[in-house]
Scaffold this motif. Sequence first.
Motif, mmCIF file in Angstrom:
data_model
loop_
_atom_site.group_PDB
_atom_site.id
_atom_site.type_symbol
_atom_site.label_atom_id
_atom_site.label_comp_id
_atom_site.label_asym_id
_atom_site.label_seq_id
_atom_site.Cartn_x
_atom_site.Cartn_y
_atom_site.Cartn_z
ATOM 1 N N GLY A 24 0.851 -1.359 -0.082
ATOM 2 C CA GLY A 24 -0.092 -0.014 -0.013
ATOM 3 C C GLY A 24 0.796 1.144 -0.155
ATOM 4 N N PRO A 25 1.914 1.442 1.042
ATOM 5 C CA PRO A 25 2.666 2.709 1.048
ATOM 6 C C PRO A 25 3.263 2.854 -0.291
ATOM 7 C CG PRO A 25 2.723 1.602 3.173
ATOM 8 C CD PRO A 25 1.933 0.564 2.069
ATOM 9 N N LEU A 26 3.889 1.714 -0.798
ATOM 10 C CA LEU A 26 4.869 1.772 -2.087
ATOM 11 C C LEU A 26 3.726 2.422 -3.105
ATOM 12 C CD1 LEU A 26 7.053 -1.316 -2.348
ATOM 13 C CD2 LEU A 26 7.688 0.991 -2.033
ATOM 14 N N LEU A 27 2.648 1.723 -3.584
ATOM 15 C CA LEU A 27 1.635 2.264 -4.455
ATOM 16 C C LEU A 27 1.455 3.744 -4.214
ATOM 17 C CD1 LEU A 27 -0.704 -0.860 -4.996
ATOM 18 C CD2 LEU A 27 0.862 0.235 -6.592
ATOM 19 N N ARG A 28 0.956 4.117 -3.003
ATOM 20 C CA ARG A 28 0.702 5.459 -2.747
ATOM 21 C C ARG A 28 1.781 6.449 -2.950
ATOM 22 N NH1 ARG A 28 -0.515 4.960 1.984
ATOM 23 N NH2 ARG A 28 1.414 5.635 3.102
ATOM 24 N N ASN A 29 3.082 6.100 -2.696
ATOM 25 C CA ASN A 29 4.111 6.869 -3.139
ATOM 26 C C ASN A 29 4.431 7.106 -4.466
ATOM 27 O OD1 ASN A 29 7.367 7.130 -3.643
ATOM 28 N ND2 ASN A 29 7.293 7.459 -1.731
ATOM 29 N N TRP A 30 4.333 5.960 -5.358
ATOM 30 C CA TRP A 30 4.438 6.151 -6.755
ATOM 31 C C TRP A 30 3.486 6.869 -7.313
ATOM 32 C CZ3 TRP A 30 8.119 5.415 -9.854
ATOM 33 C CH2 TRP A 30 9.393 4.579 -9.242
ATOM 34 N N ARG A 31 2.049 6.787 -6.809
ATOM 35 C CA ARG A 31 0.841 7.685 -7.116
ATOM 36 C C ARG A 31 1.381 9.022 -7.023
ATOM 37 N NH1 ARG A 31 -3.327 9.969 -4.961
ATOM 38 N NH2 ARG A 31 -2.856 8.865 -2.759
ATOM 39 N N GLU A 32 1.766 9.388 -5.758
ATOM 40 C CA GLU A 32 2.103 10.898 -5.334
ATOM 41 C C GLU A 32 3.113 11.412 -6.248
ATOM 42 O OE1 GLU A 32 2.489 10.528 -1.426
ATOM 43 O OE2 GLU A 32 0.505 10.528 -0.747
ATOM 44 N N ARG B 141 -12.498 3.962 -4.027
ATOM 45 C CA ARG B 141 -12.697 3.366 -3.021
ATOM 46 C C ARG B 141 -11.371 2.254 -2.698
ATOM 47 N NH1 ARG B 141 -18.219 1.743 -0.192
ATOM 48 N NH2 ARG B 141 -18.172 3.910 -0.100
ATOM 49 N N HIS B 142 -11.519 1.305 -3.725
ATOM 50 C CA HIS B 142 -10.544 -0.023 -3.910
ATOM 51 C C HIS B 142 -9.148 0.633 -3.976
ATOM 52 C CE1 HIS B 142 -9.202 -3.880 -4.372
ATOM 53 N NE2 HIS B 142 -8.568 -3.572 -5.687
ATOM 54 N N ILE B 143 -8.944 1.774 -4.817
ATOM 55 C CA ILE B 143 -7.352 2.110 -4.446
ATOM 56 C C ILE B 143 -6.940 2.777 -3.097
ATOM 57 C CG2 ILE B 143 -5.887 3.975 -5.320
ATOM 58 C CD1 ILE B 143 -6.644 1.965 -7.503
ATOM 59 N N SER B 144 -8.107 3.309 -2.336
ATOM 60 C CA SER B 144 -7.762 3.786 -1.029
ATOM 61 C C SER B 144 -7.469 2.615 -0.151
ATOM 62 C CB SER B 144 -9.142 4.489 -0.570
ATOM 63 O OG SER B 144 -8.817 4.898 0.609
ATOM 64 N N TYR B 145 -8.276 1.511 -0.244
ATOM 65 C CA TYR B 145 -8.448 0.525 0.428
ATOM 66 C C TYR B 145 -6.875 -0.343 0.301
ATOM 67 C CZ TYR B 145 -13.068 0.334 2.253
ATOM 68 O OH TYR B 145 -14.348 0.606 2.679
ATOM 69 N N VAL B 146 -6.428 -0.432 -0.971
ATOM 70 C CA VAL B 146 -5.119 -0.960 -0.998
ATOM 71 C C VAL B 146 -4.013 -0.182 -0.477
ATOM 72 C CG1 VAL B 146 -3.542 -1.408 -2.900
ATOM 73 C CG2 VAL B 146 -5.862 -2.212 -3.211
#
Length: 274
Positions: free
Chosen positions: A11-19, A37-42
């Motif tokens: 999750g944190p890795l994906l959020r980092n890449w998205r940001e 919602r699913h992206i947020s949950y991931v």
Amino acid sequence: MTTVAPVDGVGPLLRNWRERRRVSQLELALRADSSARHISYVETGRSRPSEEMVLRLAEHLDVPMRDRNALLVAAGYAPRYTETPLDAPAMGALRQGIEQLLSGYDPYPALVVDGRYDVVAANRGVTALLDGVAAHLLAPPLNAMRLTLHPDGLAPRIRNLREWRAHLLAQMERDLAPARSQPLRALYEEVAAYPAPAGPEDAAEGAEEGLGAGCPAAYRALALPMRLEHDGRVLTFVSSIATFNTPMDVTVAELAIETLLPADPETAAYLRSR
């Protein structure tokens, strides 16, 4: 560089890449045929994405291949992409193609670097520019960033070092991805600590040498030139970087072919004369 799974999961890795890509959860969801919602949950660890979803999100976030493996491992899956050493027999055809390509660029400088900016191949045009570089920088593995920015390297001969240094450091910052930040960050911190040029740089320099006169102004709107003192002259280059299309191996994905193309007729004529 090895693939390491963070203890916090994918999750944190994906959020980092998205940001890093400056993409909202909604925009990513629309691209990946999912929901915000699913992206947020991931990203918060409330939902474990499937292997297919990890790869789909990585594709839409333009995540490098090595880091896609890291995302898969962090999500509990096996790495998808192999990493074959460049000197392996299976890489023979690739090595031969690289050698032919670099030879074809002679007498213009061309080199190939890996994901750490280590030089894995170079032509004679590059070696000709390394006159005067300290021996400790020429010991393998040669590193393109150290060769360029170290005070014992090319740096003292680069007329527009401040601009070129800023360009290279910005390029390295873009490559500081989470999964491979440790080795690249160490290199970045090392070269960023090298002495920075003092005083203003004169972009119009070179007219008195009769080489590259007016060239920086002509190219500034198109590409940043590098102006290098060599053998009593000022040579002016523009850099072009090429990568392999649709790679399926981490090693191949991280190879970059950089060519230094003459930015004026005088530089081209001098290189051909050698």
